[in-house]
Design a protein around this motif. Sequence first.
Motif, PDB file in Angstrom:
ATOM      1  N   ASP A   1      24.110   7.507 -19.502  1.00 44.55           N
ATOM      2  CA  ASP A   1      24.508   6.757 -18.070  1.00 44.55           C
ATOM      3  C   ASP A   1      23.398   6.915 -16.927  1.00 44.55           C
ATOM      4  N   GLN A   2      21.664   6.441 -18.062  1.00 44.63           N
ATOM      5  CA  GLN A   2      21.185   5.836 -17.056  1.00 44.63           C
ATOM      6  C   GLN A   2      21.390   5.362 -15.355  1.00 44.63           C
ATOM      7  N   GLU A   3      20.482   5.085 -15.057  1.00 47.72           N
ATOM      8  CA  GLU A   3      21.416   4.891 -13.548  1.00 47.72           C
ATOM      9  C   GLU A   3      20.240   3.649 -12.991  1.00 47.72           C
ATOM     10  N   PHE A   4      20.573   2.698 -12.393  1.00 45.87           N
ATOM     11  CA  PHE A   4      19.048   1.692 -11.759  1.00 45.87           C
ATOM     12  C   PHE A   4      19.517   1.225 -10.499  1.00 45.87           C
ATOM     13  N   PHE A   5      18.359   1.373  -9.878  1.00 43.07           N
ATOM     14  CA  PHE A   5      18.341   1.535  -8.053  1.00 43.07           C
ATOM     15  C   PHE A   5      18.339  -0.549  -7.621  1.00 43.07           C
ATOM     16  N   CYS A   6      19.328  -1.040  -7.421  1.00 40.94           N
ATOM     17  CA  CYS A   6      19.852  -2.213  -7.052  1.00 40.94           C
ATOM     18  C   CYS A   6      19.089  -3.022  -6.017  1.00 40.94           C
ATOM     19  N   GLU A   7      17.822  -1.914  -5.640  1.00 42.02           N
ATOM     20  CA  GLU A   7      17.164  -2.482  -3.818  1.00 42.02           C
ATOM     21  C   GLU A   7      18.108  -2.783  -3.101  1.00 42.02           C
ATOM     22  N   ASN A   8      19.362  -2.533  -2.308  1.00 39.72           N
ATOM     23  CA  ASN A   8      20.554  -3.551  -1.741  1.00 39.72           C
ATOM     24  C   ASN A   8      20.457  -4.571  -1.284  1.00 39.72           C
ATOM     25  N   GLY A   9      20.171  -5.322  -2.490  1.00 40.52           N
ATOM     26  CA  GLY A   9      20.205  -6.705  -2.816  1.00 40.52           C
ATOM     27  C   GLY A   9      19.599  -7.897  -2.823  1.00 40.52           C
ATOM     28  N   GLU A  10      18.351  -7.095  -2.017  1.00 37.30           N
ATOM     29  CA  GLU A  10      17.502  -7.881  -2.566  1.00 37.30           C
ATOM     30  C   GLU A  10      15.449  -6.987  -3.191  1.00 37.30           C
ATOM     31  N   TYR A  11      14.667  -7.946  -3.408  1.00 30.93           N
ATOM     32  CA  TYR A  11      13.996  -7.017  -4.745  1.00 30.93           C
ATOM     33  C   TYR A  11      12.911  -8.295  -5.156  1.00 30.93           C
ATOM     34  N   LYS A  12      12.100  -8.388  -4.593  1.00 33.16           N
ATOM     35  CA  LYS A  12      10.806  -8.578  -4.214  1.00 33.16           C
ATOM     36  C   LYS A  12       9.575  -9.235  -5.101  1.00 33.16           C
ATOM     37  N   ILE A  13       9.086  -9.961  -6.051  1.00 32.38           N
ATOM     38  CA  ILE A  13       8.492  -9.823  -7.432  1.00 32.38           C
ATOM     39  C   ILE A  13       7.038 -10.668  -7.186  1.00 32.38           C
ATOM     40  N   GLY A  14       6.379  -9.951  -6.530  1.00 33.10           N
ATOM     41  CA  GLY A  14       4.931 -11.542  -6.165  1.00 33.10           C
ATOM     42  C   GLY A  14       5.551 -11.748  -4.784  1.00 33.10           C
ATOM     43  N   ILE A  15       5.259 -13.456  -4.571  1.00 35.26           N
ATOM     44  CA  ILE A  15       6.281 -14.091  -3.968  1.00 35.26           C
ATOM     45  C   ILE A  15       7.533 -14.142  -3.996  1.00 35.26           C
ATOM     46  N   ASN A  16       8.179 -14.240  -4.839  1.00 35.05           N
ATOM     47  CA  ASN A  16       9.215 -14.304  -5.411  1.00 35.05           C
ATOM     48  C   ASN A  16      10.739 -13.674  -4.644  1.00 35.05           C
ATOM     49  N   LEU A  17      11.818 -13.845  -4.503  1.00 35.94           N
ATOM     50  CA  LEU A  17      12.899 -12.815  -3.633  1.00 35.94           C
ATOM     51  C   LEU A  17      14.175 -13.138  -5.393  1.00 35.94           C
ATOM     52  N   ILE A  18      14.003 -12.073  -5.666  1.00 37.85           N
ATOM     53  CA  ILE A  18      16.055 -12.159  -6.388  1.00 37.85           C
ATOM     54  C   ILE A  18      16.708 -11.560  -5.412  1.00 37.85           C
ATOM     55  N   ARG A  19      17.886 -11.628  -5.411  1.00 33.42           N
ATOM     56  CA  ARG A  19      19.244 -11.827  -4.703  1.00 33.42           C
ATOM     57  C   ARG A  19      20.198 -10.939  -5.466  1.00 33.42           C
ATOM     58  N   ASP A  20      21.491 -10.097  -5.409  1.00 31.97           N
ATOM     59  CA  ASP A  20      22.129  -9.482  -5.370  1.00 31.97           C
ATOM     60  C   ASP A  20      23.126 -11.228  -4.429  1.00 31.97           C
ATOM     61  N   SER A  21      24.869 -10.916  -5.215  1.00 37.85           N
ATOM     62  CA  SER A  21      25.620 -11.637  -3.581  1.00 37.85           C
ATOM     63  C   SER A  21      26.094 -10.656  -2.914  1.00 37.85           C
ATOM     64  N   SER A  22      25.948  -9.806  -3.753  1.00 41.53           N
ATOM     65  CA  SER A  22      26.402  -8.199  -2.085  1.00 41.53           C
ATOM     66  C   SER A  22      25.181  -7.659  -2.875  1.00 41.53           C
ATOM     67  N   PRO A  23      24.826  -6.598  -1.961  1.00 43.95           N
ATOM     68  CA  PRO A  23      23.825  -5.588  -2.066  1.00 43.95           C
ATOM     69  C   PRO A  23      23.954  -4.095  -2.534  1.00 43.95           C
ATOM     70  N   HIS A  24      24.005  -4.042  -4.057  1.00 46.07           N
ATOM     71  CA  HIS A  24      24.234  -2.442  -4.982  1.00 46.07           C
ATOM     72  C   HIS A  24      22.696  -1.607  -4.103  1.00 46.07           C
ATOM     73  N   GLY A  25      23.826  -0.191  -4.330  1.00 43.00           N
ATOM     74  CA  GLY A  25      22.437   0.679  -4.574  1.00 43.00           C
ATOM     75  C   GLY A  25      22.227   1.056  -5.907  1.00 43.00           C
ATOM     76  N   VAL A  26      22.953   2.678  -6.026  1.00 41.35           N
ATOM     77  CA  VAL A  26      22.131   3.342  -7.439  1.00 41.35           C
ATOM     78  C   VAL A  26      23.486   2.441  -8.394  1.00 41.35           C
ATOM     79  N   MET A  27      23.179   2.385  -9.672  1.00 46.20           N
ATOM     80  CA  MET A  27      24.693   1.970 -10.806  1.00 46.20           C
ATOM     81  C   MET A  27      24.035   2.006 -11.800  1.00 46.20           C
ATOM     82  N   THR A  28      24.616   2.370 -12.794  1.00 53.75           N
ATOM     83  CA  THR A  28      25.035   2.499 -14.219  1.00 53.75           C
ATOM     84  C   THR A  28      25.275   1.511 -15.198  1.00 53.75           C
TER      85      THR A  28
END
Length: 283
Positions: free
Chosen positions: A1-28
Amino acid sequence: DQEFFCENGEYKIGINLIRDSSPHGVMTLQQVLKKSSNICAAKIGLSMPPTRFHEYIMRFGFGRRPNSGIAAEATGRVISPKNWQTIDHANISFGQAILVSPLQMVSAANVFANEGEWVPPYIVENVIDKNGKKLKEIKDVEGEVSHKFGLGIRSPVVEASVAELVRKYLISVTQKGGTAQRAAILGYQVAGKTGTSQIYDQQLGRYSKTRYIASFVGFAPASDPLVTVLVVVEQPRTSHYGGTIAAPIFKEIVQRTLLFKDVLPFPEGNSEETTAQVETASR
């Protein structure tokens, strides 16, 4: 049941931005698959050393020919981990920066339908020589095997217990709240995963923001798999999400296949999850 923080929809790696189709918080992990979070998939992938992650990619059959007997099989393309940047590692985790064929994708999905083993796909069971003898292989003039037919050697990818757990997670994808509710079939458990891929624009040198591939791969009945189907729709017009475009096509194909094969609904041993799926499908 490990949980992961999904960054509320936007996650930056260097100059690159990864997005989700809708924002999520902590999820299994189950929720990550059910909601199809690119960000958390990237985080999970990044938690593994590149060489280890690459090893699993190859175990699932990507980056090599399946040797099914189909002419002009595609090898696909998997970047060597020696050349990975952090963003490559992250992108591969949710399906970008990697090229795979439909047959490779189906074979990989079947790992979770076959208790954690990769089963070589094949087209020809055997050939019959002029004397009526069935042959499983053909040798060349030098006595070396040039062609093999029928089922090849199964290879372990993950433990059976892990495959069973992931299968349950994939079932949840087609249930209430999942991205592929439209793949649900009344009376049967369906396991699968949606895909929404951006098409790489060679002229711009980046992924397109307007051109997509919508897909869904799944198998049924999930408790005792009989058929696996991959649906791919290139540049769909009304929506670009796999759960909206590809999942209903999957449902139509698999539903008719199960009826043709006389597979009765509600097979013995169905769990409460099936009932929940049926309720969702009937709404």
